[in-house]
Design a protein around this motif. Structure first.
Motif, mmCIF file in Angstrom:
data_model
loop_
_atom_site.group_PDB
_atom_site.id
_atom_site.type_symbol
_atom_site.label_atom_id
_atom_site.label_comp_id
_atom_site.label_asym_id
_atom_site.label_seq_id
_atom_site.Cartn_x
_atom_site.Cartn_y
_atom_site.Cartn_z
ATOM 1 N N GLY A 33 0.834 -1.200 0.000
ATOM 2 C CA GLY A 33 0.000 0.000 0.000
ATOM 3 C C GLY A 33 0.863 1.241 0.000
ATOM 4 N N THR A 34 0.642 2.112 0.964
ATOM 5 C CA THR A 34 1.359 3.380 1.005
ATOM 6 C C THR A 34 2.590 3.321 1.896
ATOM 7 O OG1 THR A 34 -0.054 4.115 2.830
ATOM 8 C CG2 THR A 34 -0.733 4.703 0.577
ATOM 9 N N ARG A 35 2.999 2.159 2.302
ATOM 10 C CA ARG A 35 4.139 2.033 3.214
ATOM 11 C C ARG A 35 5.450 2.337 2.494
ATOM 12 N NH1 ARG A 35 0.281 -1.654 4.315
ATOM 13 N NH2 ARG A 35 -0.298 -2.024 6.489
ATOM 14 N N ARG A 36 6.369 2.965 3.219
ATOM 15 C CA ARG A 36 7.701 3.254 2.709
ATOM 16 C C ARG A 36 8.665 2.208 3.241
ATOM 17 N NH1 ARG A 36 8.770 7.506 -0.139
ATOM 18 N NH2 ARG A 36 10.968 7.153 0.315
ATOM 19 N N VAL A 37 9.526 1.703 2.363
ATOM 20 C CA VAL A 37 10.423 0.602 2.691
ATOM 21 C C VAL A 37 11.852 0.995 2.341
ATOM 22 C CG1 VAL A 37 10.973 -1.834 2.259
ATOM 23 C CG2 VAL A 37 8.583 -1.072 2.243
ATOM 24 N N CYS A 38 12.778 0.590 3.194
ATOM 25 C CA CYS A 38 14.204 0.758 2.924
ATOM 26 C C CYS A 38 14.864 -0.623 2.957
ATOM 27 C CB CYS A 38 14.847 1.666 3.970
ATOM 28 S SG CYS A 38 16.645 1.844 3.781
ATOM 29 N N LEU A 39 15.656 -0.921 1.937
ATOM 30 C CA LEU A 39 16.425 -2.162 1.873
ATOM 31 C C LEU A 39 17.890 -1.812 2.112
ATOM 32 C CD1 LEU A 39 16.782 -5.184 1.178
ATOM 33 C CD2 LEU A 39 16.845 -4.521 -1.239
ATOM 34 N N LEU A 87 10.354 2.627 -2.346
ATOM 35 C CA LEU A 87 11.393 1.659 -1.982
ATOM 36 C C LEU A 87 12.766 2.257 -2.256
ATOM 37 C CD1 LEU A 87 12.524 -1.013 -1.077
ATOM 38 C CD2 LEU A 87 11.932 -1.995 -3.314
ATOM 39 N N ASP A 88 13.484 2.565 -1.171
ATOM 40 C CA ASP A 88 14.842 3.084 -1.249
ATOM 41 C C ASP A 88 15.827 2.007 -0.826
ATOM 42 O OD1 ASP A 88 13.893 5.568 -2.015
ATOM 43 O OD2 ASP A 88 13.889 6.362 0.035
ATOM 44 N N CYS A 89 17.058 2.130 -1.309
ATOM 45 C CA CYS A 89 18.095 1.139 -1.002
ATOM 46 C C CYS A 89 19.341 1.843 -0.479
ATOM 47 C CB CYS A 89 18.456 0.333 -2.241
ATOM 48 S SG CYS A 89 17.073 -0.572 -2.962
ATOM 49 N N LEU A 90 19.873 1.321 0.607
ATOM 50 C CA LEU A 90 21.176 1.756 1.107
ATOM 51 C C LEU A 90 22.165 0.668 0.719
ATOM 52 C CD1 LEU A 90 22.960 3.706 2.600
ATOM 53 C CD2 LEU A 90 22.266 2.633 4.754
ATOM 54 N N LEU A 91 23.067 0.981 -0.198
ATOM 55 C CA LEU A 91 23.905 -0.026 -0.832
ATOM 56 C C LEU A 91 25.210 -0.243 -0.066
ATOM 57 C CD1 LEU A 91 23.339 1.135 -4.510
ATOM 58 C CD2 LEU A 91 22.112 -0.646 -3.241
ATOM 59 N N ALA A 92 25.807 -1.397 -0.309
ATOM 60 C CA ALA A 92 27.085 -1.745 0.308
ATOM 61 C C ALA A 92 28.205 -0.957 -0.355
ATOM 62 C CB ALA A 92 27.329 -3.244 0.172
ATOM 63 N N PRO A 93 29.286 -0.703 0.376
ATOM 64 C CA PRO A 93 30.421 0.016 -0.226
ATOM 65 C C PRO A 93 31.086 -0.814 -1.315
ATOM 66 C CG PRO A 93 30.996 -0.792 1.962
ATOM 67 C CD PRO A 93 29.529 -1.038 1.789
ATOM 68 N N THR A 94 31.749 -0.137 -2.224
ATOM 69 C CA THR A 94 32.397 -0.818 -3.346
ATOM 70 C C THR A 94 33.907 -0.626 -3.371
ATOM 71 O OG1 THR A 94 31.997 1.098 -4.776
ATOM 72 C CG2 THR A 94 30.340 -0.652 -4.793
ATOM 73 N N GLY A 95 34.431 0.319 -2.596
ATOM 74 C CA GLY A 95 35.868 0.583 -2.617
ATOM 75 C C GLY A 95 36.660 -0.452 -1.842
ATOM 76 N N PRO A 96 37.890 -0.753 -2.272
ATOM 77 C CA PRO A 96 38.738 -1.701 -1.532
ATOM 78 C C PRO A 96 39.009 -1.210 -0.115
ATOM 79 C CG PRO A 96 39.651 -1.211 -3.701
ATOM 80 C CD PRO A 96 38.543 -0.234 -3.476
ATOM 81 N N GLY A 97 38.742 -2.047 0.848
ATOM 82 C CA GLY A 97 39.007 -1.695 2.242
ATOM 83 C C GLY A 97 37.922 -0.885 2.908
ATOM 84 N N ASP A 98 36.895 -0.453 2.165
ATOM 85 C CA ASP A 98 35.832 0.370 2.760
ATOM 86 C C ASP A 98 35.084 -0.387 3.853
ATOM 87 O OD1 ASP A 98 36.512 2.393 1.048
ATOM 88 O OD2 ASP A 98 34.706 2.268 -0.189
ATOM 89 N N ALA A 99 34.806 -1.652 3.610
ATOM 90 C CA ALA A 99 33.991 -2.429 4.553
ATOM 91 C C ALA A 99 34.630 -2.488 5.930
ATOM 92 C CB ALA A 99 33.771 -3.841 4.008
ATOM 93 N N ALA A 100 35.947 -2.614 5.972
ATOM 94 C CA ALA A 100 36.647 -2.762 7.253
ATOM 95 C C ALA A 100 36.598 -1.490 8.091
ATOM 96 C CB ALA A 100 38.100 -3.159 6.999
ATOM 97 N N GLN A 101 36.272 -0.370 7.468
ATOM 98 C CA GLN A 101 36.257 0.898 8.191
ATOM 99 C C GLN A 101 34.898 1.215 8.825
ATOM 100 O OE1 GLN A 101 38.323 4.253 6.257
ATOM 101 N NE2 GLN A 101 38.839 2.848 4.587
ATOM 102 N N ILE A 102 33.894 0.396 8.546
ATOM 103 C CA ILE A 102 32.547 0.677 9.048
ATOM 104 C C ILE A 102 32.342 -0.049 10.376
ATOM 105 C CG2 ILE A 102 30.075 0.451 8.593
ATOM 106 C CD1 ILE A 102 30.776 0.540 5.590
#
Length: 253
Positions: A33-39, A87-102
């Motif tokens: 329906g009118t619900r807002r969703v974030c993935l 429907l909005d999406c918050l995506l994973a990082p793509t840069g080398p080493g970015d994940a380890a900094q979160i």
């Protein structure tokens, strides 16, 4: 206005179709329906949400780092990629080493901010119990656990349930067997013996699903009447049937 619900999707074994379940569930929840969703793609190292949805990452969870400890709703919304209205999406990082900094503390902060903006926040996680995954499980109002009908996957599901039973309320959980196939040589009794927990939903094994992935289009979008789409929609209906939520208007980016 009540806070939104966080739904964390987890599988103990790679290749279970967890991201496919998460993306299609987000689409189905949006279609209620009118619900807002974030993935949220919390597979920080090898996230596939952008690939499955045909999105080009311009911003990611990594871009929230400068605001850690003081993240606002406006800043969080500014990180989003829009898949379709509602429907909005918050995506994973793509840069080398970015994940380890979160840090996991930023993940926990971000999820709390997002539940104040969206009616549903669906979190796709990697197949491991790291600190960020535990933060997403801690924040979850509901957990969706995914496995496939093979003995190693079902065994890992049982081990996962043993861990989660020590930490969380089993009533806020859905167990999904993906790619269910009568030709898999596992009877219902075999599955019950391996898992020792109720199976909430079985998604049928259809070759149309890989084809939809390769097109960058969730099967719930391209084929809403498909048996897999109908099964995912039943899960979304069950999760959304009694919440009585109104739509939210998120702050502009």
């Amino acid at each position: 206005m009540p806070d939104g619900r966080i739904i964390t999707v987890f599988a103990a074994k790679d290749g279970s179709g967890k991201t496919t379940v998460a993306t299609n569930l987000a689409v189905a929840l949006c279609a209620l329906g009118t619900r807002r969703v974030c993935l949220v793609d919390l597979d920080l190292q090898f996230g596939d949400v952008a690939c499955l949805l045909g999105l080009r990452p311009a911003r990611s969870l990594y871009d929230a780092l400068p605001w850690a400890g003081s993240l606002t709703a406006e800043q969080a919304v500014g990180l989003m990629a829009s898949f379709r209205p509602g429907l909005d999406c918050l995506l994973a990082p793509t840069g080398p080493g970015d994940a380890a900094q979160i840090p996991h503390t930023l993940v926990a902060e971000l999820l709390q901010v997002l539940r104040g903006v969206y009616d549903y926040v669906v979190v796709d996680t990697p197949a491991q119990f790291n600190a960020s995954v535990l933060a997403a499980l801690d924040a979850a109002d509901h957990q969706v656990l995914v496995a496939t009908p093979e003995r190693p996957s079902l065994k890992n599901l049982r081990m996962t349930l043993d861990v989660l039973d020590l930490l969380y309320d089993a009533g806020d959980r859905t167990v999904v067997v993906n790619r269910s196939d009568s030709r898999a040589d596992l009877t219902a009794a075999d599955v019950d013996h391996l898992v020792r927990a109720p199976i909430t939903l079985q998604l049928p094994n259809w070759t149309d699903v890989p084809a939809s992935i390769n097109r960058g289009e969730p099967i719930t979008v391209g084929y809403p009447d498909h048996p897999v789409s109908q099964a995912v929609r039943r899960l979304a209906d069950a999760l959304g049937a009694s919440d009585g939520r109104c739509s939210r208007d998120p702050p502009s980016a």
